[in-house]
Motif scaffolding. Structure first.
Motif, PDB file in Angstrom:
ATOM      1  N   ASN A   1       8.062  14.629 -10.385  1.00  0.00           N
ATOM      2  CA  ASN A   1       7.429  14.212  -9.133  1.00  0.00           C
ATOM      3  C   ASN A   1       8.015  12.863  -8.733  1.00  0.00           C
ATOM      4  N   LEU A   2       8.602  12.805  -7.537  1.00  0.00           N
ATOM      5  CA  LEU A   2       9.242  11.577  -7.084  1.00  0.00           C
ATOM      6  C   LEU A   2       8.253  10.422  -7.020  1.00  0.00           C
ATOM      7  N   PHE A   3       6.980  10.717  -6.691  1.00  0.00           N
ATOM      8  CA  PHE A   3       5.990   9.653  -6.558  1.00  0.00           C
ATOM      9  C   PHE A   3       5.777   8.913  -7.874  1.00  0.00           C
ATOM     10  N   ASP A   4       6.058   9.575  -9.004  1.00  0.00           N
ATOM     11  CA  ASP A   4       5.903   8.926 -10.309  1.00  0.00           C
ATOM     12  C   ASP A   4       6.850   7.746 -10.476  1.00  0.00           C
ATOM     13  N   ASN A   5       7.920   7.704  -9.671  1.00  0.00           N
ATOM     14  CA  ASN A   5       8.883   6.609  -9.751  1.00  0.00           C
ATOM     15  C   ASN A   5       8.434   5.369  -8.994  1.00  0.00           C
ATOM     16  N   TYR A   6       7.373   5.492  -8.216  1.00  0.00           N
ATOM     17  CA  TYR A   6       6.879   4.350  -7.455  1.00  0.00           C
ATOM     18  C   TYR A   6       6.093   3.430  -8.379  1.00  0.00           C
ATOM     19  N   GLN A   7       6.352   2.152  -8.271  1.00  0.00           N
ATOM     20  CA  GLN A   7       5.664   1.169  -9.098  1.00  0.00           C
ATOM     21  C   GLN A   7       4.542   0.523  -8.304  1.00  0.00           C
ATOM     22  N   ALA A   8       3.315   0.654  -8.780  1.00  0.00           N
ATOM     23  CA  ALA A   8       2.171   0.046  -8.105  1.00  0.00           C
ATOM     24  C   ALA A   8       2.087  -1.425  -8.504  1.00  0.00           C
ATOM     25  N   ILE A   9       2.232  -2.304  -7.508  1.00  0.00           N
ATOM     26  CA  ILE A   9       2.175  -3.750  -7.768  1.00  0.00           C
ATOM     27  C   ILE A   9       0.733  -4.240  -7.708  1.00  0.00           C
ATOM     28  N   PHE A  10      -0.008  -3.809  -6.693  1.00  0.00           N
ATOM     29  CA  PHE A  10      -1.450  -4.069  -6.687  1.00  0.00           C
ATOM     30  C   PHE A  10      -2.185  -2.921  -6.005  1.00  0.00           C
ATOM     31  N   ASP A  11      -3.419  -2.729  -6.417  1.00  0.00           N
ATOM     32  CA  ASP A  11      -4.266  -1.668  -5.886  1.00  0.00           C
ATOM     33  C   ASP A  11      -5.695  -2.185  -5.905  1.00  0.00           C
ATOM     34  N   VAL A  12      -6.229  -2.501  -4.713  1.00  0.00           N
ATOM     35  CA  VAL A  12      -7.545  -3.119  -4.607  1.00  0.00           C
ATOM     36  C   VAL A  12      -8.455  -2.225  -3.771  1.00  0.00           C
ATOM     37  N   GLN A  13      -9.626  -1.924  -4.287  1.00  0.00           N
ATOM     38  CA  GLN A  13     -10.632  -1.186  -3.525  1.00  0.00           C
ATOM     39  C   GLN A  13     -11.881  -2.049  -3.422  1.00  0.00           C
ATOM     40  N   THR A  14     -12.329  -2.301  -2.194  1.00  0.00           N
ATOM     41  CA  THR A  14     -13.458  -3.196  -1.974  1.00  0.00           C
ATOM     42  C   THR A  14     -14.776  -2.435  -2.073  1.00  0.00           C
ATOM     43  N   GLU A  15     -15.869  -3.178  -2.061  1.00  0.00           N
ATOM     44  CA  GLU A  15     -17.186  -2.564  -2.184  1.00  0.00           C
ATOM     45  C   GLU A  15     -17.504  -1.624  -1.027  1.00  0.00           C
ATOM     46  N   ASP A  16     -16.888  -1.865   0.149  1.00  0.00           N
ATOM     47  CA  ASP A  16     -17.125  -0.989   1.296  1.00  0.00           C
ATOM     48  C   ASP A  16     -16.079   0.138   1.384  1.00  0.00           C
ATOM     49  N   ASP A  17     -15.421   0.417   0.243  1.00  0.00           N
ATOM     50  CA  ASP A  17     -14.496   1.552   0.089  1.00  0.00           C
ATOM     51  C   ASP A  17     -13.212   1.436   0.897  1.00  0.00           C
ATOM     52  N   ASN A  18     -12.865   0.233   1.335  1.00  0.00           N
ATOM     53  CA  ASN A  18     -11.540   0.026   1.918  1.00  0.00           C
ATOM     54  C   ASN A  18     -10.545  -0.238   0.794  1.00  0.00           C
ATOM     55  N   ARG A  19      -9.324   0.274   0.976  1.00  0.00           N
ATOM     56  CA  ARG A  19      -8.342   0.204  -0.109  1.00  0.00           C
ATOM     57  C   ARG A  19      -7.037  -0.398   0.396  1.00  0.00           C
ATOM     58  N   TYR A  20      -6.442  -1.280  -0.405  1.00  0.00           N
ATOM     59  CA  TYR A  20      -5.199  -1.961  -0.067  1.00  0.00           C
ATOM     60  C   TYR A  20      -4.258  -1.841  -1.265  1.00  0.00           C
ATOM     61  N   ARG A  21      -3.096  -1.208  -1.058  1.00  0.00           N
ATOM     62  CA  ARG A  21      -2.161  -0.954  -2.150  1.00  0.00           C
ATOM     63  C   ARG A  21      -0.749  -1.349  -1.741  1.00  0.00           C
ATOM     64  N   TYR A  22       0.006  -1.807  -2.715  1.00  0.00           N
ATOM     65  CA  TYR A  22       1.404  -2.126  -2.480  1.00  0.00           C
ATOM     66  C   TYR A  22       2.244  -1.531  -3.596  1.00  0.00           C
ATOM     67  N   PHE A  23       3.249  -0.744  -3.205  1.00  0.00           N
ATOM     68  CA  PHE A  23       4.144  -0.089  -4.146  1.00  0.00           C
ATOM     69  C   PHE A  23       5.576  -0.538  -3.883  1.00  0.00           C
ATOM     70  N   GLU A  24       6.419  -0.356  -4.879  1.00  0.00           N
ATOM     71  CA  GLU A  24       7.849  -0.568  -4.712  1.00  0.00           C
ATOM     72  C   GLU A  24       8.622   0.607  -5.293  1.00  0.00           C
ATOM     73  N   TYR A  25       9.666   0.986  -4.581  1.00  0.00           N
ATOM     74  CA  TYR A  25      10.575   2.030  -5.053  1.00  0.00           C
ATOM     75  C   TYR A  25      11.986   1.644  -4.652  1.00  0.00           C
ATOM     76  N   ASP A  26      12.834   1.455  -5.656  1.00  0.00           N
ATOM     77  CA  ASP A  26      14.207   1.038  -5.403  1.00  0.00           C
ATOM     78  C   ASP A  26      14.173  -0.294  -4.633  1.00  0.00           C
ATOM     79  N   ASN A  27      14.687  -0.328  -3.389  1.00  0.00           N
ATOM     80  CA  ASN A  27      14.703  -1.579  -2.618  1.00  0.00           C
ATOM     81  C   ASN A  27      13.709  -1.553  -1.465  1.00  0.00           C
ATOM     82  N   THR A  28      12.643  -0.744  -1.607  1.00  0.00           N
ATOM     83  CA  THR A  28      11.663  -0.555  -0.531  1.00  0.00           C
ATOM     84  C   THR A  28      10.257  -0.876  -1.008  1.00  0.00           C
ATOM     85  N   GLY A  29       9.562  -1.728  -0.241  1.00  0.00           N
ATOM     86  CA  GLY A  29       8.153  -1.997  -0.469  1.00  0.00           C
ATOM     87  C   GLY A  29       7.307  -1.160   0.482  1.00  0.00           C
TER      88      GLY A  29
END
Length: 207
Positions: free
Chosen positions: A1-29
């Protein structure tokens, strides 16, 4: 699965269920977020700073599951990535037909001081926006205005729907929303209700 190659740098879920994530793959954020509010601009800048520190060349907004929110936060992010300063947004009154614009002043470096064009905010990435039928309201406005600014759109057509919403509750406590008093426009005129057509249509490619 190509998605397995993505590196999760941060993954934050707030109390009101909003989510903020940042991944990197190769030279792309890739910055993935579910709404536009005060938090999103903070995590967006954190993602930009991380991408710059890690030597990324490309930066993709995953707007594909974004239900909308603050127009001001949306415009902050747009202003951050467009070559021409975008400090205005445009809308039409749905009841009167009046055309209006609002002018904004951004604290781009988020230091609590408005320094105008002298603020230190320089990120030299190739940008793109990924959207879908789940991109609604400000989640639709953002890819529409990015496309107008020449930033590529990836995925499928955004869902449209960029009226202000008003929320009501019935006597039994059920909540519902209705379109309110204004519909947002492109800078060059015409509303964004039809959504942003993708430059790279992933759904057609997959089919």
């Amino acid at each position: 699965n190509l998605f397995d190659n993505y590196q999760a740098i941060f993954d934050v879920q707030t109390e009101d269920d909003n989510r903020y994530r940042y991944f990197e793959y190769d030279n792309t954020g890739i910055f993935s977020y579910t709404n536009y509010n005060d938090n999103v601009v903070r995590y967006f800048k954190r993602a930009l700073d991380t991408a710059k520190a890690h030597g990324m060349k490309n930066f993709i907004f995953d707007d594909s599951d974004n239900g909308g929110g603050s127009t001001e936060s949306c415009m902050y992010m747009l202003n951050a990535i467009t070559k021409e300063k975008r400090d205005e947004f445009y809308y039409v009154g749905t009841m009167t037909g009046n055309q209006t614009y609002e002018k904004l002043d951004y604290d781009m470096d988020q230091d609590g001081v408005f320094e105008g064009d002298d603020e230190d905010f320089d990120y030299d990435f190739n940008y793109a926006v990924m959207c879908s039928q789940g991109s609604f309201s400000s989640g639709n406005l953002f890819p529409c205005l990015c496309k107008e600014a020449g930033i590529p759109i990836i995925g499928e057509q955004s869902a449209g729907g960029t009226c202000n919403l008003v929320f009501f509750k019935t006597d039994l406590g059920s909540q519902y929303s209705v379109s309110a008093f204004r519909t947002f426009n492109y800078q060059k005129g015409g509303n964004v209700e039809a959504g942003a057509q993708p430059d790279y249509d992933i759904t057609k490619k997959n089919s």
